[in-house]
Design an enzyme around this catalytic site. Structure first.
Site, mmCIF file in Angstrom:
data_model
loop_
_atom_site.group_PDB
_atom_site.id
_atom_site.type_symbol
_atom_site.label_atom_id
_atom_site.label_comp_id
_atom_site.label_asym_id
_atom_site.label_seq_id
_atom_site.Cartn_x
_atom_site.Cartn_y
_atom_site.Cartn_z
ATOM 1 N N TYR A 1 0.842 -1.206 0.000
ATOM 2 C CA TYR A 1 0.000 0.000 0.000
ATOM 3 C C TYR A 1 0.875 1.253 0.000
ATOM 4 C CZ TYR A 1 -3.509 3.356 1.760
ATOM 5 O OH TYR A 1 -4.344 4.438 1.925
ATOM 6 N N THR B 1 -13.315 6.106 8.138
ATOM 7 C CA THR B 1 -14.074 5.579 6.997
ATOM 8 C C THR B 1 -14.141 4.062 7.152
ATOM 9 O OG1 THR B 1 -12.148 5.109 5.635
ATOM 10 C CG2 THR B 1 -13.016 7.361 5.524
#
Ligand code: NAP
Length: 241
Positions: free
Chosen positions: A141, A176
């Site tokens: 990532y 989120t």
């Protein structure tokens, strides 16, 4: 209230989290928002940004309906499981790069000619603080988000001559579904202690920074990679001395 009146905005990953908050903010500012997301939920068109053909097709619909594009927000993203570098599957690199990097390449290329028809075109990419400081067990990532910051600067230079501003934000921990999927009370407390401003952030706080970078108020800003992380990348919180 109507800073984006008559402006057409494409937001990827608009069904959830930061992308959804961006869609709300741009709509409130008067824009026509087209959301692209895997699921097609929340008024989004189902578009997989890792697939060039799908993005190209969706860009064609923007062209026939609006004939131009003013703002592109590249927010769609994935993260793969936390693993130390030696254990990360090669496929995890492929997945992070297919969505987080090639997604940005696909949308930016497919929508380039429509952005050229705007009198004030802007792209805002959502990178990550992981592009600037290492997060443990997130090599794939982090590398993909580092590539997004490099792409941002490179596209900003290539497209300055046609007036397209290209900037990125690097969010810190934001509440989120992506981040909260990994969140525990212990992690929340540890992150809040590490962030100089002392908390995790709300998607709307990211969206307001995106709105600024896309707006005429940022008309002199391009090629910038802006941390929106409560000071995490600036340094450690003050010690009790
Ligand atoms: P989120 O709530 O999971 O939203 C990401 C959205 O992207 C989801 O709706 C997801 O759809 C969609 N998506 C995934 N793959 C896609 C694809 N191939 N094509 C189109 N849409 C796709 O996560 P978020 O936290 O808002 O993340 C938004 C961006 O912020 C990401 O780029 C992320 O890396 C970045 N970011 C987030 C944080 C944080 O703490 N939250 C920090 C730094 C950076 P599905 O749900 O259907 O998969």
């Amino acid at each position: 209230m109507s800073e984006f009146k008559d402006r057409v905005v494409v937001i990827t990953g608009a069904a959830s989290g930061i992308g959804e908050a961006c869609a709300d903010v741009f709509r409130s500012a008067g824009a026509t928002v087209i959301g692209w997301d895997l699921s097609g939920l929340n008024n989004c068109e189902p578009v997989d940004v890792s697939q060039w053909e799908a993005v190209h097709l969706a860009a064609g619909k923007v062209e026939s309906q609006f004939g131009k594009l003013d703002v592109l927000v590249n927010c769609a993203g994935v993260i793969t499981p936390n693993l130390p570098a030696q254990d990360v599957e090669n496929d995890d690199y492929t997945k992070n790069f297919a969505v987080n990097v090639m997604g940005v390449v696909h949308t930016s290329k497919a929508l380039y000619s429509l952005l050229c028809k705007s009198d004030s075109p802007a792209i805002v990419n959502i990178a990550s603080q992981a592009a600037l400081v290492s997060l443990p067990s997130q090599t794939a990532y982090s590398a993909s988000k580092g590539a997004v910051t490099s792409l941002t600067r490179a596209m900003a230079i290539d497209w300055a001559s046609v007036g397209i501003r290209v900037n990125a934000i690097c969010p810190g921990f934001t509440a989120t579904p992506m981040a909260m999927g990994q969140m525990t009370p212990e992690l929340d407390a540890a992150v809040s202690r590490r962030v100089p401003l002392g908390r995790i952030f709300q998607p709307i706080e990211m969206a307001h920074t995106v709105e600024f970078l896309a707006s005429p108020k940022a008309s002199a800003v391009t090629g910038v990679v802006l941390p929106v992380d409560g000071g995490w990348t600036a340094g450690e919180p003050a010690l009790p001395m």
